[in-house]
Design a protein around this motif. Structure first.
Motif, PDB file in Angstrom:
ATOM      1  N   GLY A  25      11.091 -16.460 -47.340  1.00 54.19           N
ATOM      2  CA  GLY A  25      10.824 -17.740 -47.981  1.00 54.19           C
ATOM      3  C   GLY A  25      10.787 -17.618 -49.495  1.00 54.19           C
ATOM      4  O   GLY A  25      11.276 -18.500 -50.207  1.00 54.19           O
ATOM      5  N   TRP A  26      10.219 -16.522 -49.993  1.00 56.15           N
ATOM      6  CA  TRP A  26      10.171 -16.323 -51.444  1.00 56.15           C
ATOM      7  C   TRP A  26      11.580 -16.150 -52.021  1.00 56.15           C
ATOM      8  O   TRP A  26      11.896 -16.699 -53.074  1.00 56.15           O
ATOM      9  N   ARG A  27      12.410 -15.380 -51.310  1.00 53.20           N
ATOM     10  CA  ARG A  27      13.797 -15.204 -51.776  1.00 53.20           C
ATOM     11  C   ARG A  27      14.534 -16.541 -51.787  1.00 53.20           C
ATOM     12  O   ARG A  27      15.303 -16.833 -52.712  1.00 53.20           O
ATOM     13  N   ASP A  28      14.289 -17.362 -50.774  1.00 59.16           N
ATOM     14  CA  ASP A  28      14.923 -18.679 -50.740  1.00 59.16           C
ATOM     15  C   ASP A  28      14.423 -19.550 -51.902  1.00 59.16           C
ATOM     16  O   ASP A  28      15.200 -20.292 -52.506  1.00 59.16           O
ATOM     17  N   LEU A  29      13.139 -19.459 -52.203  1.00 58.20           N
ATOM     18  CA  LEU A  29      12.581 -20.241 -53.306  1.00 58.20           C
ATOM     19  C   LEU A  29      13.250 -19.865 -54.629  1.00 58.20           C
ATOM     20  O   LEU A  29      13.537 -20.736 -55.464  1.00 58.20           O
ATOM     21  N   MET A  30      13.532 -18.591 -54.802  1.00 60.36           N
ATOM     22  CA  MET A  30      14.160 -18.128 -56.042  1.00 60.36           C
ATOM     23  C   MET A  30      15.631 -18.558 -56.149  1.00 60.36           C
ATOM     24  O   MET A  30      16.201 -18.526 -57.236  1.00 60.36           O
ATOM     25  N   LYS A  31      16.226 -18.986 -55.031  1.00 62.51           N
ATOM     26  CA  LYS A  31      17.621 -19.436 -55.062  1.00 62.51           C
ATOM     27  C   LYS A  31      17.745 -20.870 -55.567  1.00 62.51           C
ATOM     28  O   LYS A  31      18.812 -21.272 -56.033  1.00 62.51           O
ATOM     29  N   ALA A  32      16.685 -21.649 -55.437  1.00 61.89           N
ATOM     30  CA  ALA A  32      16.721 -23.049 -55.897  1.00 61.89           C
ATOM     31  C   ALA A  32      15.341 -23.439 -56.404  1.00 61.89           C
ATOM     32  O   ALA A  32      14.705 -24.360 -55.876  1.00 61.89           O
ATOM     33  N   PRO A  33      14.841 -22.763 -57.437  1.00 66.44           N
ATOM     34  CA  PRO A  33      13.458 -22.996 -57.871  1.00 66.44           C
ATOM     35  C   PRO A  33      13.203 -24.378 -58.437  1.00 66.44           C
ATOM     36  O   PRO A  33      12.128 -24.954 -58.215  1.00 66.44           O
ATOM     37  N   GLY A  34      14.172 -24.933 -59.171  1.00 62.10           N
ATOM     38  CA  GLY A  34      13.953 -26.212 -59.841  1.00 62.10           C
ATOM     39  C   GLY A  34      13.567 -27.335 -58.899  1.00 62.10           C
ATOM     40  O   GLY A  34      12.456 -27.891 -58.991  1.00 62.10           O
ATOM     41  N   PRO A  35      14.433 -27.707 -57.951  1.00 58.36           N
ATOM     42  CA  PRO A  35      14.086 -28.821 -57.056  1.00 58.36           C
ATOM     43  C   PRO A  35      12.903 -28.521 -56.148  1.00 58.36           C
ATOM     44  O   PRO A  35      12.098 -29.412 -55.857  1.00 58.36           O
ATOM     45  N   LEU A  36      12.764 -27.263 -55.721  1.00 59.69           N
ATOM     46  CA  LEU A  36      11.671 -26.934 -54.807  1.00 59.69           C
ATOM     47  C   LEU A  36      10.317 -26.951 -55.509  1.00 59.69           C
ATOM     48  O   LEU A  36       9.316 -27.428 -54.954  1.00 59.69           O
ATOM     49  N   LEU A  37      10.270 -26.470 -56.738  1.00 60.01           N
ATOM     50  CA  LEU A  37       9.006 -26.514 -57.485  1.00 60.01           C
ATOM     51  C   LEU A  37       8.649 -27.946 -57.856  1.00 60.01           C
ATOM     52  O   LEU A  37       7.464 -28.301 -57.909  1.00 60.01           O
ATOM     53  N   PHE A  38       9.645 -28.778 -58.110  1.00 60.55           N
ATOM     54  CA  PHE A  38       9.362 -30.190 -58.369  1.00 60.55           C
ATOM     55  C   PHE A  38       8.778 -30.840 -57.125  1.00 60.55           C
ATOM     56  O   PHE A  38       7.849 -31.657 -57.213  1.00 60.55           O
ATOM     57  N   TYR A  39       9.300 -30.486 -55.959  1.00 60.60           N
ATOM     58  CA  TYR A  39       8.761 -30.990 -54.693  1.00 60.60           C
ATOM     59  C   TYR A  39       7.292 -30.581 -54.565  1.00 60.60           C
ATOM     60  O   TYR A  39       6.421 -31.390 -54.215  1.00 60.60           O
ATOM     61  N   GLY A  40       7.016 -29.293 -54.859  1.00 56.76           N
ATOM     62  CA  GLY A  40       5.643 -28.821 -54.803  1.00 56.76           C
ATOM     63  C   GLY A  40       4.744 -29.536 -55.793  1.00 56.76           C
ATOM     64  O   GLY A  40       3.583 -29.828 -55.499  1.00 56.76           O
ATOM     65  N   LEU A  41       5.287 -29.851 -56.975  1.00 64.56           N
ATOM     66  CA  LEU A  41       4.522 -30.580 -57.980  1.00 64.56           C
ATOM     67  C   LEU A  41       4.148 -31.967 -57.471  1.00 64.56           C
ATOM     68  O   LEU A  41       3.012 -32.427 -57.677  1.00 64.56           O
ATOM     69  N   CYS A  42       5.072 -32.634 -56.807  1.00 62.70           N
ATOM     70  CA  CYS A  42       4.787 -33.965 -56.244  1.00 62.70           C
ATOM     71  C   CYS A  42       3.659 -33.890 -55.222  1.00 62.70           C
ATOM     72  O   CYS A  42       2.747 -34.742 -55.214  1.00 62.70           O
ATOM     73  N   ILE A  43       3.702 -32.890 -54.343  1.00 64.69           N
ATOM     74  CA  ILE A  43       2.649 -32.714 -53.334  1.00 64.69           C
ATOM     75  C   ILE A  43       1.316 -32.414 -54.009  1.00 64.69           C
ATOM     76  O   ILE A  43       0.265 -32.955 -53.627  1.00 64.69           O
ATOM     77  N   ALA A  44       1.342 -31.564 -55.038  1.00 69.76           N
ATOM     78  CA  ALA A  44       0.112 -31.201 -55.739  1.00 69.76           C
ATOM     79  C   ALA A  44      -0.510 -32.410 -56.433  1.00 69.76           C
ATOM     80  O   ALA A  44      -1.731 -32.624 -56.358  1.00 69.76           O
ATOM     81  N   ILE A  45       0.313 -33.217 -57.103  1.00 71.25           N
ATOM     82  CA  ILE A  45      -0.193 -34.401 -57.797  1.00 71.25           C
ATOM     83  C   ILE A  45      -0.779 -35.399 -56.804  1.00 71.25           C
ATOM     84  O   ILE A  45      -1.860 -35.959 -57.020  1.00 71.25           O
TER      85      ILE A  45
END
Length: 254
Positions: A25-45
């Protein structure tokens, strides 16, 4: 497929396999960090806004109940990371629009699974109220006084123990229903009944590896809550991608 039940076959995995899912999962996250971290930011907010809204209206009890109950409904909130994992499996680089609006998630079967989890979540809230009501005659109107009661008194510690046991049982029951079924429902040929049955069969066949996986998920989500949900920016998409890897490892679906 299981010839008798018409369901996907279940694979058995080693006890240490959940750590492999995290690594993948971490390797996959590093392949597309921008959209996935934005998704996480939405959940966090969204999580922070909900708990803050309850906090400022003096709903101290509900801040703790909502935070603990987040574990129950988190799987259906992770459809975006599941979709990202599916696209990465196909050699694609997922875009933000593709994980924010997952077309295959907008169907009745996903709604039925979501409704089931929401009902369990509400039931957990009622159980938590009963445990709290049986533990004290006082009303704690802010988080500080509730925490002081829970940690600093024998009644409070009994409440925490009872709440942990009952909440854990409910959370694991919900987890057993959804650990495989939520990502499986991205397959348009799957239905909620087959998906839930497959999930329960996967837990039955791999009880200890999936128990370990449940502990890891819970620990990481509670760690996120302890950081004011800031850590969800990374942890939520990471766990979603790892859960997709778990699903692919446990079944021959898709």
């Amino acid at each position: 497929m299981d010839a008798t039940l018409g369901l996907p076959a279940i694979r058995t995995v080693a006890l240490t396999e959940p750590f492999g899912w995290l690594a993948d999962g971490w390797r996959d996250l590093m392949k597309a960090p921008g959209p996935l971290l934005f998704y996480g930011l939405c959940i966090a907010i969204a999580s922070l806004a909900l708990c803050y809204g309850v906090y400022v209206t003096n709903g101290a009890f509900w801040v703790m109940a909502l935070t603990a109950g987040f574990v129950i409904i988190a799987p259906v909130l992770a459809m975006g990371p599941y979709e990202a994992g599916r696209r990465l499996d196909q050699g694609e680089r997922p875009r933000l629009g593709q994980i924010l609006f997952v077309r295959s998630a907008f169907r009745q079967d996903v709604a039925y699974l979501s409704l089931l989890l929401v009902l369990i979540y509400f039931f957990w809230g009622r159980v938590a109220q009963i445990v709290y009501g049986l533990s004290t005659y006082q009303i704690h109107r802010d988080v500080d006084s509730l925490i002081a009661f829970a940690i600093g008194s024998s009644d409070g510690r009994s409440m925490l123990l009872a709440g942990t046991v009952t909440g854990g049982i409910l959370a694991f029951a919900a987890y057993s229903l959804v650990v495989v079924s939520a990502p499986m429902l991205l397959n348009p040929n799957s239905n909620v009944f087959a998906a839930v049955a497959t999930s329960v069969r996967a837990v039955n066949a791999n009880f200890f590896p999936l128990l370990l996986w449940a502990v890891i998920i819970t620990a990481l989500l509670l760690l996120s809550a302890a950081t004011g949900f800031l850590a969800l920016v990374v942890i939520f998409p990471w766990l979603g991608l790892a859960s997709w890897r778990a699903y692919r490892s446990l079944t021959d679906d898709f």
